[in-house]
Design an enzyme around this catalytic site. Structure first.
Site, PDB file in Angstrom:
ATOM      1  N   LYS A 201       0.836  -1.200  -0.069  1.00  0.00           N
ATOM      2  CA  LYS A 201      -0.117   0.078   0.195  1.00  0.00           C
ATOM      3  C   LYS A 201       0.797   1.361  -0.159  1.00  0.00           C
ATOM      4  CE  LYS A 201      -3.141   2.946   0.218  1.00  0.00           C
ATOM      5  NZ  LYS A 201      -4.121   3.152   1.426  1.00  0.00           N
ATOM      6  N   CYS A 255      -3.183  10.411   1.568  1.00  0.00           N
ATOM      7  CA  CYS A 255      -2.447   9.198   0.894  1.00  0.00           C
ATOM      8  C   CYS A 255      -1.077   9.842   0.403  1.00  0.00           C
ATOM      9  CB  CYS A 255      -3.232   8.258   0.099  1.00  0.00           C
ATOM     10  SG  CYS A 255      -4.669   7.699   0.824  1.00  0.00           S
ATOM     11  N   TYR A 314      -8.323  19.207  -1.610  1.00  0.00           N
ATOM     12  CA  TYR A 314      -7.032  18.827  -2.402  1.00  0.00           C
ATOM     13  C   TYR A 314      -7.333  18.546  -3.669  1.00  0.00           C
ATOM     14  CZ  TYR A 314      -7.801  14.004  -2.034  1.00  0.00           C
ATOM     15  OH  TYR A 314      -7.973  12.551  -2.184  1.00  0.00           O
TER      16      TYR A 314
END
Length: 407
Positions: A201, A255, A314
């Site tokens: 990930k 992320c 964002y």
């Protein structure tokens, strides 16, 4: 029954998806206001298809509670920020959630960590909590890592169609959790070990960060020598094995702007390209501020109060402001005491989170001479004519009016 712990951007849609597909679900969060809102029948953020999914899940019997449940399956989806000093993952939210689970879980329960974590986090932070509670891992409690892989703006679709990774100590437990996710996931579900799942990930988001950094560095190089980076990328991408991304004002979200730091913190001296990419992307908000300054000077615009920043989120068409480049810019302006009364507007951010924030596009445009396009919401794409007569700095390559400035 599944107890989903953490009902934010990842936990809530995951809980709803399970429930909508016939799984008994109780969602738990420490935020009482959030739980109360869900119990009252309202979602807590905007996302395409989320309200419909919520209604379906409620019809199937999903419940929301402030309390942890006693059940045989837990899915932990809580924040995992990074420590800005050490660059390592801050696992405190995960640890706190697991500690609470251990107080109520029966023997034989599986604890699935969905939160994005750095390689070794479960070994270093989660296993000790379980063992300190007197449980034998692999017998009394089973640990699993099933990292989320969805993006705001397309969560519902990606939950169903993206492939998933299940990391477990034993194949048998991994297959059991795989079968659970297969209740709604139509993508391939791969079963592997926990450490590989953790690393996979983080690597996915790091790959994306590095590619964005290349585009942003190209923008800086081209700006230094008065070249059109967008034309150069357009032509270069005609090569069959080249696919350069578009540059932008920075990297936001929880992320791409966070996960690569986990590798920098855990593997100092080895993560050189990753570190360089992070520095490049983190420098872009200041680069945009420099462009604003130069354009104001060129146009003899001396009052920063006549400059407007379009976009606080964002990315386009969501209400997620986590790590947004605009907020990074405003923080930088405040540090350098040049912020003044610059104006800000975003159609998706309805609460005032910064000073001089507008809630109407026309009022916003009426009070500024220069507009900086920081987010490519559909709203502004459909109203480009309203920018005529303004000085426009387009950081997203979405405005094609004459005289527009670009990165």
């Amino acid at each position: 029954m599944i107890n989903v712990v953490g009902l934010g951007y990842i936990g809530l849609p995951t809980a709803l998806m399970f429930a909508a597909h016939g799984v008994e679900v109780v969602g738990t969060d420490y935020n009482r206001e959030l739980v109360d809102t869900l119990q009252a029948g309202r979602t807590t953020f905007e996302e395409d298809g989320l309200d419909e999914l919520f209604a379906e899940a409620v019809e199937k019997g999903i419940r929301f509670s402030h309390e942890y449940q006693s059940t045989d399956m837990y899915i932990v989806s809580v924040p995992t920020p990074y420590d800005k000093a050490s660059k390592k993952v801050d696992a405190s939210f995960v640890v706190a959630a697991v500690k609470n689970v251990m107080e109520v879980c029966p023997k034989g329960a599986a604890i699935v960590i969905e939160s994005t974590i750095s390689p070794g986090t479960i070994d270093c932070h989660v296993r000790p909590v379980v063992e300190a509670s007197g449980f034998v891992i692999g017998e009394d409690v089973h640990l699993v890592h099933a990292p989320e892989r969805i993006i705001p703006g397309n969560m519902v679709y990606e939950l169903k169609h993206n492939s998933r990774t299940i990391g477990a100590d034993s194949r048998e437990v991994g297959e059991r959790v795989k079968a659970l996710y297969a209740s709604f996931c139509e993508g391939e579900i791969v079963v592997t070990d926990i450490r590989t799942a953790e690393m996979t990930k983080v690597v996915e988001n790091t790959f994306r960060d590095i590619n964005i950094a290349f585009a942003n560095e190209l923008a800086k190089i081209c700006r230094s020598d008065n070249m059109d980076v967008y034309e150069i990328i357009r032509i270069a991408n005609k090569h069959p094995r080249v696919n350069i991304l578009s540059p932008g004002p920075g990297v936001g979200g929880h992320c791409i702007s966070v996960d690569p730091w986990f590798l920098v913190g855990d593997y100092p001296g080895l993560s050189n390209i990753i570190l360089a990419a992070r520095k490049i992307n983190d420098s872009m908000p200041d680069f945009v501020l420099e462009r604003i300054h130069d354009i104001m000077k060129e146009n003899q615009l001396t009052d920063v109060g006549r400059v407007g920043l379009y976009g606080l989120t964002y990315k386009e068409n969501v209400d997620d402001t986590r790590e947004s480049p605009t907020l990074q810019m405003l923080e930088s302006m405040e540090r350098h005491l040049t912020g003044g009364n610059i104006k800000v507007y975003d159609p998706y951010v309805r609460k005032d989170i910064v000073s001089n924030q507008y809630h109407d596009l026309d009022a916003f445009l009426g009070d500024v001479d220069m507009v900086v396009l920081l987010v490519g919401h559909d709203e502004i794409k459909e109203n480009m004519d309203k920018l005529r007569g303004k000085i426009v700095l387009d950081t997203r390559h979405i405005c094609f009016l004459d005289g527009v400035y670009r990165l």
